[in-house]
Structure formats: C-alpha cells, structure tokens
Design a protein around this motif. Structure first.
Motif, mmCIF file in Angstrom:
data_model
loop_
_atom_site.group_PDB
_atom_site.id
_atom_site.type_symbol
_atom_site.label_atom_id
_atom_site.label_comp_id
_atom_site.label_asym_id
_atom_site.label_seq_id
_atom_site.Cartn_x
_atom_site.Cartn_y
_atom_site.Cartn_z
ATOM 1 N N TYR A 70 -39.471 40.583 -12.461
ATOM 2 C CA TYR A 70 -39.088 41.658 -13.682
ATOM 3 C C TYR A 70 -40.352 41.160 -14.825
ATOM 4 O O TYR A 70 -40.771 39.909 -14.952
ATOM 5 C CB TYR A 70 -38.453 40.676 -14.164
ATOM 6 N N PRO A 71 -41.009 41.785 -15.549
ATOM 7 C CA PRO A 71 -41.850 41.952 -16.498
ATOM 8 C C PRO A 71 -41.622 41.066 -17.633
ATOM 9 O O PRO A 71 -40.153 40.860 -18.043
ATOM 10 C CB PRO A 71 -41.705 43.079 -16.902
ATOM 11 N N GLY A 72 -41.606 40.433 -18.073
ATOM 12 C CA GLY A 72 -42.044 39.227 -18.988
ATOM 13 C C GLY A 72 -42.984 38.558 -20.079
ATOM 14 O O GLY A 72 -44.243 39.203 -19.497
ATOM 15 N N HIS A 73 -43.102 38.335 -21.036
ATOM 16 C CA HIS A 73 -43.646 37.203 -21.466
ATOM 17 C C HIS A 73 -44.404 35.944 -21.520
ATOM 18 O O HIS A 73 -42.983 35.213 -21.443
ATOM 19 C CB HIS A 73 -44.258 38.012 -22.762
ATOM 20 N N TYR A 74 -44.883 34.632 -21.788
ATOM 21 C CA TYR A 74 -44.395 33.868 -21.392
ATOM 22 C C TYR A 74 -46.241 33.502 -22.475
ATOM 23 O O TYR A 74 -47.238 33.591 -22.612
ATOM 24 C CB TYR A 74 -45.109 33.482 -19.892
ATOM 25 N N THR A 75 -45.436 32.116 -22.968
ATOM 26 C CA THR A 75 -46.540 31.633 -24.305
ATOM 27 C C THR A 75 -45.781 30.154 -22.914
ATOM 28 O O THR A 75 -45.260 29.209 -22.839
ATOM 29 C CB THR A 75 -46.498 31.341 -25.676
ATOM 30 N N GLY A 76 -47.758 29.250 -22.929
ATOM 31 C CA GLY A 76 -47.661 28.130 -22.333
ATOM 32 C C GLY A 76 -48.745 27.492 -22.150
ATOM 33 O O GLY A 76 -50.209 27.652 -22.859
ATOM 34 N N GLN A 77 -48.815 26.306 -22.320
ATOM 35 C CA GLN A 77 -49.965 25.031 -21.782
ATOM 36 C C GLN A 77 -50.316 25.820 -20.428
ATOM 37 O O GLN A 77 -49.662 25.399 -19.666
ATOM 38 C CB GLN A 77 -50.047 23.738 -22.081
ATOM 39 N N TYR A 78 -51.798 25.604 -20.277
ATOM 40 C CA TYR A 78 -52.150 25.832 -18.871
ATOM 41 C C TYR A 78 -52.969 25.044 -18.380
ATOM 42 O O TYR A 78 -54.043 24.572 -19.434
ATOM 43 C CB TYR A 78 -52.874 27.507 -19.103
ATOM 44 N N CYS A 79 -53.328 24.774 -17.148
ATOM 45 C CA CYS A 79 -54.605 23.938 -17.135
ATOM 46 C C CYS A 79 -55.146 24.511 -15.882
ATOM 47 O O CYS A 79 -54.881 24.703 -15.091
ATOM 48 C CB CYS A 79 -53.952 22.378 -16.031
ATOM 49 N N ILE A 80 -56.558 24.872 -16.371
ATOM 50 C CA ILE A 80 -57.474 26.080 -15.672
ATOM 51 C C ILE A 80 -57.708 25.203 -14.410
ATOM 52 O O ILE A 80 -58.397 26.067 -13.435
ATOM 53 C CB ILE A 80 -58.696 26.240 -16.094
ATOM 54 N N ARG A 115 -57.113 16.406 -17.976
ATOM 55 C CA ARG A 115 -57.819 17.204 -18.494
ATOM 56 C C ARG A 115 -57.150 18.093 -19.766
ATOM 57 O O ARG A 115 -56.040 18.523 -19.749
ATOM 58 C CB ARG A 115 -58.886 18.094 -17.556
ATOM 59 N N PRO A 116 -57.918 18.448 -20.708
ATOM 60 C CA PRO A 116 -57.811 19.088 -21.852
ATOM 61 C C PRO A 116 -57.240 20.905 -21.168
ATOM 62 O O PRO A 116 -57.122 21.172 -20.752
ATOM 63 C CB PRO A 116 -58.675 20.059 -22.620
ATOM 64 N N THR A 117 -55.821 20.991 -21.996
ATOM 65 C CA THR A 117 -54.393 22.980 -21.650
ATOM 66 C C THR A 117 -55.618 23.093 -22.852
ATOM 67 O O THR A 117 -56.197 23.315 -23.759
ATOM 68 C CB THR A 117 -52.713 22.045 -21.568
ATOM 69 N N GLU A 118 -54.479 24.845 -22.560
ATOM 70 C CA GLU A 118 -55.388 25.264 -23.336
ATOM 71 C C GLU A 118 -54.565 26.905 -22.948
ATOM 72 O O GLU A 118 -52.944 26.899 -22.611
ATOM 73 C CB GLU A 118 -55.926 26.826 -22.033
#
Ligand SMILES: [Zn+2]
Length: 645
Positions: free
Chosen positions: A120-130, A149-152
């Motif tokens: 299903y479609p949605g939105h997400y905001t979160g901390q991401y580790c590249i 390491r720093p997250t974004e």
C-alpha cells in the motif's frame, strides 16, 4: 541433466560499494566448497553469487569517482568476479542487480504482492543509516545503533509492504520447519524478533534515483532489500522459475548480520506473492581480527588477494574452513594461516604425496605396486581410511568443514606414522622384502587417493595435481563420492608427472646475502600479506632513510631491445619522474596509465639499458619465477605524493 536431483545454493549478493574482504571471501568459499561437494555426490548443482548495485551509496561513490553509476558498478562487479576466479570459485550464475532480467523479476514480485493486497502507498519519516541501507530506530541526531555512524532524517512517499501481516505465518513456518534457520542461536534470535511484532516495511524510495523503477509509479524505485533479495530468484528464471527448475533454493548461505533480512523479510515477500520459500537459511559467524570486528576505521580489514598471490588459493580456502567452526565467529590470524600452510599442507598432504610418489618411482618403476599379503597394521589403516569416507561425507552434509578436515588429516597423520613404523625404505631386495614394500607403498598410495577425493571440494587446485600424480583419469571433481571405497587403486597404474604442491613462498624482498639462514617457509608470506616486520630487523632511522611516495603513472611504453623493461613517467606530487621498471612481461603498458603505485623517490638515478631511471617502483616478487606484482592502493582514495611510512 535428467535423473540428477537439483540443488540450488547462493552466496549473499554483495554490495558493490566496496571491494571484497576476507569475510565475503569466507562466505563465497564455503558456498563453492558445498557446490563442489554436492556435484561429487551426484547433484545437478547451481550456485549463484553476484553483486547488489543499486542505492544511495553507489550513487554517491560514482559521483565522487566522477563516472556514471553504470560504469562504476560494472567496474566493481568485474573486480568481484575476478577475485572469485582467483579463488577457484565456480559460480554458475553471477547475477547483477542491474541486469534486465533481475529488474523484470523484482517488478513481477511487486505486482504479485500488490495483487494479493500486501502493498500500500504511504509516507515515512525516519532516521536512516545510509551505510546499512536501513531505517534505524533512533531519534534525530542519534547515531546508528548498528554501526555507530550518523543517521539522516528522511521523509518520503513510498510503498509499504505489510510485513505485520506475516507474524503468525512466519512463526508457523519456523515451527513446522525447525531446520529453516541454522544454526540454533540464529534461529532463536529470529524467533524472538518476530515474536516481538513486525512493523510494515518501506520497500520503495523516491529520494533515490539509482534503482529499479516501480512500473507506473515513477519516481519510485525499489528499496535495497526488496531489490537485492529477489536476485536469488531472478538468477534461476524469475517468473519462469518453474520451467528452469531450481527454485526454491536449498540453502542461502549468509553472514549472521543479515540473517533477519533473509529469514524474515525474504520469506514474507515470497509468501505474499504465493511463491515457494527457500528450504534453509544458514548464517555463519564473523571472522574477527584479534577478537575485534574488522572495519575500515580500525584499519584491520584483511584482503584476500595478497594471501592468494603468496600462498595460493588452496591455502586460504583450507585455512578458512579448517580454523573456523562453521556458524561461529572465527579469528583470523596471519600467523595461524602460515602455520596451517606449513604443518597441514606443505608438511602434511604435500609431503605425503611427494614422498609416496618418490618411493614408488624408485621401487616400483613409476607404477602403482601390487600389494601382497596384508598385515594387521595395513588392515588397520585401511579400516580407518574407509571409515573416514562415511564420516567425512556426513560432516560435509552438516557443513561441519572443520571437523571433516580434522578427520581427513587424522588419516594423513596415521599414514605418516605407518610409514615411520614400517619404514619401507630400509627393506632389502629379497622377494619377501620387495613384496612387503609393495604392500606398504600400495596402501600409502591408496590412502592418498581417498584423501584426495575427500579433500577436493576444499582444495581444488592441489588435489587436481595429486590426482594426476597418482595417474588417475579425469579430474577429481568428477569422482562420484558415493562410489568411493578402499581398494579401488589399480596396481600397475603409471604415475603422472610430479609437481610441486605447496611451494615455499618466494621472498618478496631482495634476496638475503649469502650466509644468512633461510627463513622458514611462509614467514615471507606473512610479511607480504601483513604489515609485519621482515625477519632481519633494522632501526626506524634506517627505514626513514627510504623515502617512498604515492605516484601515478602518466605514460608507459616499451623499450626497444629490452623486453623486460617499461619506461614510465610517474607523477609523484612534486614533479614528474622517468622511471624504468622490469615489469614488461606482466603488465600491458596501456593498462598502467592512471594507476597509483608506491615509488622509492630518493634512490640515486641510474641507467638501465641506456635509459635513465630516477626512482624505483615497488613490487612484490611472486612465485618461483619472481613475477612482479605492483604494490598499490586499489580501494583507498590516496593523494598523489603522500608519503609511505
Ligand atoms: Zn549503520
């Protein structure tokens, strides 16, 4: 191949942002060993390895290198493939996630999941580790709990996969298939993770450009795990998997850090699409360096290539499988590697093979002798070797490589002891003595034949040499292990040509002056492979007299009348130097341009074949013929002119 049971196994699909280190090598060697073993057990085996080439890390690295992503990943994929070749790895499928057939498979899998209402479609905001390519459960400003390491903070439109719907189906599956996750410790870890509840999973991104497009939903591209895991299926037919016949996989071999993705996400994706699940996920441990995880920041990453160049691929394969209990963490140590090479390979298998052949050459006219009446000690050795066949096969079946090799080497040790006790070399020339000697030599050669067959999956290169030394037809890889029995070595078989099995590694530095003791075999290997001190010690003040800098080759050409020399111009940061190097037989001049090398810059200028040379390029001298291998900086972005200390 009709009639043969099919067997499908996979290595992880490695992320192309970096080059292979010893951990990747370990996974791949294990897989290749299983592949060779299963073939010898009569299976029609397919092994897949490959490269995971999408995502934001690749996008950034390509940008940094100033090349298009496609060019960057093609180069990296070629590097990975070349290393596996050097290690004797016989992958049947090399899947790149940028392959078209893979894109089709991912899109097809998505379509199935969507039709079944698990997307299903949605939105997400979160901390991401590249670095880990994963959202992580931390607050903004906090570092990644996995790698520190720093997250974004990332907010984006995306598609979700209803992972939450699979908690019960997965737990039911694990209960019904107790061997699905191996070893036990990993199974327990996964079970408690799933029992704790599953959150839906973002499977597409709109913030990344370099990925497989979601059809009709651009600019969505598939997110790393949905893309990468599917490669196991696309390698064996994708939508046509039934026709190809290898899916579901018999085993996915993975490192323990990616067990969750393989044992939770991947089966859930497949369940959602209504596709068969793999039969087993086997997670091995890490190779630690002095009990610490290897990492670039600690500077303790072990690269396989220098080891292979100095000791040969079999040495590394043997060491990794012998020294680590499969499934647990292992410790990597250059000292232990060299010790294994010397004691188990050179002095163990290698010595047994060469002395057996030499004795048969001398006493049997180069033909396998005919045994006469057996004595109890002959029968005892025969019984041990025959019993080892069954035990070793069972241990291989359970991926207990270390114990399998231990078992084989106890037969080698028993044979060494047998030779010492029976001392065929001190028997005389009367009939009784000749017959006794023939029996001993036949028994020894028969042990060697069995050991060679059993060891082949781990030591493909050297066992092939022993096999032909014993005058056996074909390749050891075509031996049917199910038919292997004591007593099959035919008397009268002419031995093949003797070859060096585990040579003493040649020195990589200049030869020692006459009169200095020869270093033990392998000590130079350690010096080449690890930043360790050479046997002869010098003070730091002596070392600092040698000024070495990173240079970049600008031009390279052959010198008329000097077929070993290349004339190079090298940028050393402060100036461009002309340097002659004796590498013309091994390096194409045009391929050297742009390459970074180590240069001794304060060597007095000299003339070589009439051409002035102002400095020296540092190279290892490899093998008996002293093949030069340029020292270099393949995976670090080093500045030209940087001093080597
Ligand atoms: Zn991380």
């Amino acid at each position: 191949m009709p009639g043969k049971p099919k067997y499908y196994l996979t290595t992880p699909i490695y992320y192309t942002n970096g080059l292979p280190h010893i951990g990747h090598t370990y996974s791949t060697i294990v897989c290749d060993t299983v592949r060779r073993y299963k073939r010898m057990r009569g299976y029609d085996v397919v092994m897949t390895t490959g490269t995971d080439e999408h995502g934001v890390n690749v996008e950034r690295s390509a940008k940094k290198a100033g090349v298009p992503e496609s060019e960057f990943v093609a180069k990296m994929a070629a590097e990975w493939r070349a290393l596996w070749d050097e290690l004797g790895v016989q992958g049947d499928e090399f899947i790149r996630t940028t392959d078209l057939k893979h894109a089709h498979t991912v899109q097809w899998l998505f379509k199935l999941c969507r039709e079944n209402d698990f997307v299903y479609p949605g939105h997400y905001t979160g901390q991401y580790c590249i670095y880990d390519n994963a959202y992580v459960d931390v607050k903004p400003g906090e570092n990644c709990p996995d790698c520190g390491r720093p997250t974004e903070t990332v907010t984006e439109a995306n598609f979700y996969f209803k992972l939450s719907a699979f908690q019960k189906p997965l737990l039911d599956w694990y209960a019904k298939h107790p061997d699905f996750i191996q070893p036990e410790a990993r199974r327990n870890e996964v079970l408690s993770f799933v029992e704790g509840g599953l959150r839906d999973l973002s499977i597409t991104r709109t913030t990344v450009r370099w990925g497989i497009p979601v059809p009709g939903e651009e600019p969505h591209v598939f997110y790393v795990w949905y893309d990468a895991l599917t490669a196991y299926l696309s390698a064996v037919g994708g939508p046509n998997y039934e026709k190809i016949g290898y899916w579901p996989a018999d085993v996915h071999l993975v490192g323990k850090e990616i067990i969750r993705f393989h044992a939770v996400y991947w089966p859930a994706f497949l369940m959602a699409a209504g596709l068969p699940l793999p039969k087993q996920i086997w997670a091995h441990g890490w190779l630690l360096m002095d009990s610490a995880k290897m990492s670039k920041s600690l500077g303790n990453v072990v690269r396989p290539r220098p080891i292979v160049h100095v000791l040969g691929m079999d040495a590394l394969r043997y060491y990794l499988l012998r020294e680590t209990v499969f499934g647990q963490d292992g410790n990597f140590s250059y000292d232990a590697l060299v010790q294994r090479y010397n004691s188990d390979l050179a002095n163990g298998l290698g010595n047994l093979a060469s002395r057996t052949a030499a004795m048969i050459e001398k006493n049997g006219g180069g033909k396998v002798p005919k045994p006469a009446a057996l004595q109890p000690q002959d029968t005892a050795l025969a019984t041990q070797a025959q019993a080892a066949i069954g035990q070793v096969l069972e241990l291989y079946d359970n991926l207990a490589f270390s114990r399998a090799l231990e078992e084989i080497w106890s037969v080698i040790a028993a044979t060494d002891k047998y030779l010492t006790t029976e001392h065929p070399w001190s028997l005389g020339e009367n009939d009784a003595d000749q017959q006794r000697r023939a029996t001993i030599l036949w028994t020894t050669a028969e042990v060697l034949r069995i050991v060679t067959a059993l060891t082949h999956p781990v030591l493909p290169e050297s066992t092939t040499k022993v096999w032909s030394l014993l005058g056996q037809p074909g390749q050891p890889g075509s031996i049917a292990l199910d038919d292997l029995r004591w007593g099959q070595l035919a008397p009268g078989t002419p031995l093949g040509k003797s070859q060096t099995l585990f040579p003493r590694p040649s020195p990589v530095t200049t030869p020692a002056p006459p009169g200095t003791p020869t270093p033990a075999a392998g000590s130079t290997a350690a010096a080449a492979a690890a930043p360790q001190a050479a046997p002869e010690k010098i003070g730091i003040e002596d070392f600092t007299k040698v000024e070495m800098r990173v240079g970049q080759i600008k031009t390279a050409e052959r010198i008329v009348g000097a077929d070993k020399l290349l004339k190079l111009t090298v940028d050393i940061g402060t100036e461009i130097r002309q340097i002659c190097a004796g590498i013309a037989q091994y390096y194409e001049p045009e391929k050297l341009i742009g390459r970074k090398v180590a240069v001794v810059v304060n060597l007095a200028p000299r003339k070589l074949r009439g051409v002035e040379s102002n400095g020296m390029i540092v190279a290892a001298s490899v093998g008996p013929e002293g093949r030069p291998v340029l020292a270099g900086f393949p995976d670090e972005d080093v500045e030209i002119g940087a001093r080597l200390k």
